[in-house]
Enzyme design. Structure first.
Site, short mmCIF file in Angstrom:
data_model
loop_
_atom_site.label_atom_id
_atom_site.label_comp_id
_atom_site.label_asym_id
_atom_site.label_seq_id
_atom_site.Cartn_x
_atom_site.Cartn_y
_atom_site.Cartn_z
CE LYS A 14 -3.86 -1.73 2.67
NZ LYS A 14 -3.82 -2.86 4.01
CD GLN A 34 -12.63 -12.62 10.26
OE1 GLN A 34 -11.72 -13.68 10.08
NE2 GLN A 34 -13.53 -13.66 10.85
CE1 TYR A 45 -3.48 -12.79 0.51
CE2 TYR A 45 -3.90 -10.68 2.00
CZ TYR A 45 -4.14 -11.41 0.46
OH TYR A 45 -4.03 -10.75 -0.86
CG PHE A 52 0.01 -12.53 14.24
CD1 PHE A 52 -1.25 -11.88 14.41
CD2 PHE A 52 1.32 -12.16 14.52
CE1 PHE A 52 -1.10 -11.22 14.99
CE2 PHE A 52 1.05 -10.63 15.01
CZ PHE A 52 -0.30 -10.56 15.75
CG HIS A 53 -0.69 -9.49 8.46
ND1 HIS A 53 -0.93 -10.84 8.41
CD2 HIS A 53 -1.24 -8.60 8.45
CE1 HIS A 53 -1.98 -10.08 8.07
NE2 HIS A 53 -2.17 -8.75 7.75
P1 M7G Z 1 -4.59 -7.88 6.07
O1 M7G Z 1 -5.22 -6.70 7.44
O2 M7G Z 1 -4.26 -9.04 5.87
O3 M7G Z 1 -5.50 -7.03 4.74
O4 M7G Z 1 -3.33 -7.28 5.85
P2 M7G Z 1 -6.24 -5.80 4.25
O5 M7G Z 1 -5.39 -4.72 4.93
O6 M7G Z 1 -5.50 -5.71 2.91
O7 M7G Z 1 -7.21 -5.36 4.88
C1 M7G Z 1 -2.43 -7.76 5.01
C2 M7G Z 1 -1.43 -6.68 4.13
O8 M7G Z 1 -0.13 -6.61 3.20
C3 M7G Z 1 -2.39 -4.95 3.56
O9 M7G Z 1 -1.27 -4.53 3.72
C4 M7G Z 1 -1.78 -5.38 1.80
O10 M7G Z 1 -1.34 -4.26 1.15
C5 M7G Z 1 -0.19 -6.31 1.99
N1 M7G Z 1 0.51 -7.21 1.01
C6 M7G Z 1 -0.67 -7.63 -0.21
N2 M7G Z 1 0.38 -8.80 -1.07
C7 M7G Z 1 -0.31 -9.30 -1.68
C8 M7G Z 1 1.35 -7.86 -0.70
C9 M7G Z 1 2.95 -8.28 -1.07
O11 M7G Z 1 2.73 -9.27 -2.06
N3 M7G Z 1 3.94 -7.31 -1.03
C10 M7G Z 1 3.68 -6.54 0.29
N4 M7G Z 1 4.42 -6.40 0.84
N5 M7G Z 1 2.77 -6.84 1.18
C11 M7G Z 1 1.42 -6.51 0.36
#
Ligand code: M7G
Length: 346
Positions: free
Chosen positions: A192, A257, A260, A263-264
């Site tokens: 993002k 929710q 993905y 956990f992040h």
């Molecule tokens: P989330 O809380 O699961 O979902 O966070 P949401 O914030 O999209 O609702 C997943 C985070 O991983 C998001 O901030 C995405 O922008 C980020 N993200 C997703 N992908 C597929 C990638 C990626 O390939 N690379 C990086 N660096 N970030 C990603």
């Protein structure tokens, strides 16, 4: 396959959503016959004191430093300015600012290709609802959904980062040892972030352990680990960006929710308000609050808590029973769902 050639072949189908507040637009289209989601977001202004210098180590993670004047900043970068109206002491008009692909790009462009129905629905405009997720709803509806969402295909980007060296040159910090896998994590720029403007700094910390699918799996035994993680994040990030962002200027949070289920933790500059809620659905839980709550939630931690958050009608869970649950909850609470049904307060 590079982004420019893919975008060049993008065949427009329709606008999925646009948001004047976040200055984003998402388009549905196809590339070589496969669905694609193309998103553009106008970048934020560059202030004259923070500019980007290519990192000397050759990594593409930018390094920021202070400088007095910058030709791309708002003010020095104005190349055209036309007044629309004025009234008393108030003036307004339109301007064109100097742009440059490296120093001051117009927009950040994201492409998902090939995009699944999950992706398309996630970006599509949708009505939102507040729902109370009880522990029973979690067990009966969310757990099966998580299993469905944890396919290796869907988690590929995460595993690519953790084990395959994807986005390696952008990694800000990595801590990993085979012996101590459970403590390992990696911090890197989130998809993002434009990677240029520190005001909109957006990073993500992904942990190596894979036994925590979401907030729900957090219990008191994770408390010390989260305290350590929080401390490391708030120490490492300001240092890395030369204190252009301070520890108390970082919003460190978890989504529920999440999109993905591995956990992040999100790490965002507090100047970037409401970020992470752009697509409506979800709940933002500050890591500090989670740590605090784990101190008194009891032995089952978040597993026994009812969580209230916003969900979109395109979310699979809405179709898998949440819709009916919301109706039941409103009835149970004695809250009318339409004017006809309501008799008002007497
Ligand atoms: P989330 O809380 O699961 O979902 O966070 P949401 O914030 O999209 O609702 C997943 C985070 O991983 C998001 O901030 C995405 O922008 C980020 N993200 C997703 N992908 C597929 C990638 C990626 O390939 N690379 C990086 N660096 N970030 C990603």
């Amino acid at each position: 396959q590079d982004l420019a050639s893919l975008v060049g072949r993008f065949k427009y189908v329709r606008v999925l959503d646009s948001n004047p507040h976040t200055k984003t637009i998402s388009l549905l289209g196809s590339i070589d016959g496969k669905d694609a989601v193309l998103t553009a977001e106008k970048t934020h202004f560059i202030f004259d004191e923070t500019v980007r210098r290519p990192s000397q180590s050759g990594r593409s993670t930018p390094v920021f430093f202070h400088r007095e004047i910058d030709e791309y900043s708002f003010l020095d970068g104005i190349t055209d300015l036309k007044e629309l109206t004025s009234n008393d002491i108030y003036y307004w008009g339109l301007s064109v600012l100097k742009q440059d692909i490296l120093h001051n790009p117009t927009a950040k462009v994201n492409l998902i290709w090939p995009a699944s129905q999950f992706h398309i629905k996630g970006y599509d405009q949708q009505d939102l609802h507040v729902v109370r997720e009880t522990p029973e709803m979690y067990a009966n509806m969310v757990v099966p959904f998580i299993q469905e969402m944890c396919t290796s295909e869907r988690m590929k980007w995460v595993n690519n980062i953790l084990y395959e060296g994807a986005e390696d040159d952008r990694v800000v910090y990595k801590e990993y040892s085979e012996r101590n896998k459970d403590d390992g994590f990696v911090i890197l720029p989130d998809m993002k972030w434009d990677g240029i403007n520190i005001d909109s700094l957006y990073l993500v910390a992904i942990v190596y352990r894979d036994d925590i699918k979401s907030l729900r799996d957090l219990g008191p035994k994770h408390r010390d680990w989260l305290i350590k993680l929080n401390k490391k994040i708030k120490t490492i990030i300001p240092q890395h960006y030369d204190y252009n962002v301070n520890p108390d200027e970082l919003r460190v949070f978890v989504h529920y929710q999440p999109s993905y289920y591995h956990f992040h933790v999100h790490i965002v500059n507090i100047r970037h308000p409401g970020v992470g809620e752009e697509r409506g659905a979800g709940k933002t839980m500050l890591l500090e609050d989670i740590i605090e709550a784990l101190g008194f939630l009891g032995p089952d931690g978040y597993m026994k808590k009812t969580l209230t958050y916003v969900i979109g009608e395109n979310h699979e869970l809405w179709k898998k029973g949440f819709k009916e649950e919301v109706q039941k909850q409103l009835e149970h609470d004695g809250i009318a769902t339409s004017p006809e049904k309501g008799s008002g307060f007497h």
